[in-house]
Scaffold this motif. Structure first.
Motif, PDB file in Angstrom:
ATOM      1  N   LEU A   1      -8.293  -0.566   5.099  1.00  0.00           N
ATOM      2  CA  LEU A   1      -6.915  -0.349   4.805  1.00  0.00           C
ATOM      3  C   LEU A   1      -6.054  -1.553   5.112  1.00  0.00           C
ATOM      4  N   GLU A   2      -6.297  -1.966   6.353  1.00  0.00           N
ATOM      5  CA  GLU A   2      -5.553  -3.183   6.701  1.00  0.00           C
ATOM      6  C   GLU A   2      -5.544  -4.264   5.915  1.00  0.00           C
TER       7      GLU A   2
ATOM      8  N   VAL B   1      -2.686  -6.904  -0.606  1.00  0.00           N
ATOM      9  CA  VAL B   1      -1.271  -6.482  -1.490  1.00  0.00           C
ATOM     10  C   VAL B   1      -0.309  -7.370  -1.260  1.00  0.00           C
ATOM     11  N   ALA B   2      -0.063  -7.647   0.106  1.00  0.00           N
ATOM     12  CA  ALA B   2       1.020  -8.475   0.528  1.00  0.00           C
ATOM     13  C   ALA B   2       0.876  -9.983   0.021  1.00  0.00           C
ATOM     14  N   GLN B   3      -0.299 -10.386   0.290  1.00  0.00           N
ATOM     15  CA  GLN B   3      -0.699 -11.917  -0.319  1.00  0.00           C
ATOM     16  C   GLN B   3      -0.497 -11.934  -1.774  1.00  0.00           C
ATOM     17  N   THR B   4      -0.749 -11.060  -2.493  1.00  0.00           N
ATOM     18  CA  THR B   4      -0.621 -11.077  -4.061  1.00  0.00           C
ATOM     19  C   THR B   4       0.748 -10.779  -4.287  1.00  0.00           C
ATOM     20  N   GLU B   5       1.803 -10.001  -3.690  1.00  0.00           N
ATOM     21  CA  GLU B   5       3.132  -9.838  -3.976  1.00  0.00           C
ATOM     22  C   GLU B   5       3.533 -11.338  -3.326  1.00  0.00           C
ATOM     23  N   GLN B   6       3.300 -11.978  -2.435  1.00  0.00           N
ATOM     24  CA  GLN B   6       3.976 -13.379  -2.144  1.00  0.00           C
ATOM     25  C   GLN B   6       3.400 -14.201  -2.965  1.00  0.00           C
TER      26      GLN B   6
ATOM     27  N   HIS C   1     -16.751   4.787  11.576  1.00  0.00           N
ATOM     28  CA  HIS C   1     -16.475   4.920  10.283  1.00  0.00           C
ATOM     29  C   HIS C   1     -14.794   4.811  10.030  1.00  0.00           C
ATOM     30  N   ALA C   2     -14.178   5.704  11.095  1.00  0.00           N
ATOM     31  CA  ALA C   2     -12.748   5.667  11.112  1.00  0.00           C
ATOM     32  C   ALA C   2     -12.461   4.186  11.354  1.00  0.00           C
ATOM     33  N   MET C   3     -12.656   3.451  12.097  1.00  0.00           N
ATOM     34  CA  MET C   3     -12.402   2.049  12.636  1.00  0.00           C
ATOM     35  C   MET C   3     -12.634   1.120  11.312  1.00  0.00           C
ATOM     36  N   GLN C   4     -13.844   1.428  10.653  1.00  0.00           N
ATOM     37  CA  GLN C   4     -14.098   0.494   9.567  1.00  0.00           C
ATOM     38  C   GLN C   4     -12.884   0.853   8.387  1.00  0.00           C
TER      39      GLN C   4
END
Length: 264
Positions: A227-228, A234-239, A219-222
């Motif tokens: 999150l990643e 978010v980074a792709q949207t900003e780009q 669950h923590a890994m998922q």
């Protein structure tokens, strides 16, 4: 007729009625070990998983390879051997040295014996009769950790054990616990074999500590992966937003070169 008043006061002595011994006064160890390591592991698997299940419930107790006292005749005869596994519902959650029926007010609801070549005959005959006639345990099961085909279940009806039938999923359903006993092929404590395990009626195995840790890690890994992925989104949207802004600025520059005010 002689009445009590006819006796002198010194002759009237009330003898105290001895109380039955408590768990602190009764033996809790007979010095006899379990048959094999497999038996110990199987017992631990049944106890461990049901204890976690009971944590979400108000009361109940799980024990194994400890004495169960049900009569003073048993105490005087030094018949101390208890079942390999037992579960009791509707009793306080606390530590016990042994299970003393007259202290607790009830016998175990479910008993399981783990068979071996030296105990199988005794477990299937004499012990079964003790659990039926003296202890009156509502459910009794046996299972051979070295031969998974040798298992059986019984319920107490009209004072006698009646055989339980396997359901369509090849399992015994406990009427008291409303859980299923299943034969599960897998690895427990690095031993790969067929184990007797508890499962919900929906077919979900009651997890061990190790399985709970693995589930938590998964669950923590998922969650970390999610999150990643969100960060990447978010980074792709900003780009894309920056690229769109650059194209708009380039277009505005071209329009101004042609004498057109892009703001109009």
């Amino acid at each position: 007729m002689t009445i009590l008043a006819d006796f002198p006061p010194e002759a009237v002595v009330a003898e105290p009625i001895p109380l039955p011994p408590t768990q602190d006064e009764l033996p809790s160890d007979d010095g006899e070990p379990m048959e094999t390591q497999r038996h110990i592991m199987q017992m631990s698997l049944l106890i461990e998983t049901l204890e976690y299940w009971l944590k979400d419930r108000d009361n109940g107790y799980v024990g194994g390879n400890m004495f169960v006292y049900f009569s003073m005749a048993q105490v005087r005869g030094e018949y101390f051997r208890g079942p390999d596994f037992f579960a009791v519902l509707n009793v306080p959650k606390k530590e016990r040295k042994s299970w003393v029926v007259w202290e607790e007010g009830k016998a175990p609801d479910v008993i399981i014996e783990l068979l071996s070549s030296s105990t199988a005959r005794h477990d299937k005959t004499q012990k079964k009769l003790v659990y039926q006639n003296q202890l009156r345990a509502p459910e009794y099961y046996w299972f051979d950790p070295w031969n998974a085909e040798d298992w059986a279940g019984f319920v107490l009806r009209d004072g006698r054990y009646q055989p339980l039938e396997l359901d369509t999923h090849d399992r015994y359903v406990s009427p008291n616990l409303q859980l299923a006993l299943v034969r599960w092929s897998g690895s427990y404590r690095e031993v790969n074999t067929t184990w007797l395990r508890w499962a919900t009626l929906e077919g979900q195995l009651l997890p061990t500590r190790e399985e709970l840790v693995k589930q938590a890690e998964q669950h923590a890994m998922q969650a970390e992966n999610n999150l990643e992925q969100e960060k990447q989104r978010v980074a792709q949207t900003e780009q894309r937003a920056n690229q769109a802004e650059q194209r708009a600025e380039q277009l505005a520059t071209k329009l101004r070169a042609l004498g057109i005010n892009p703001d109009e």
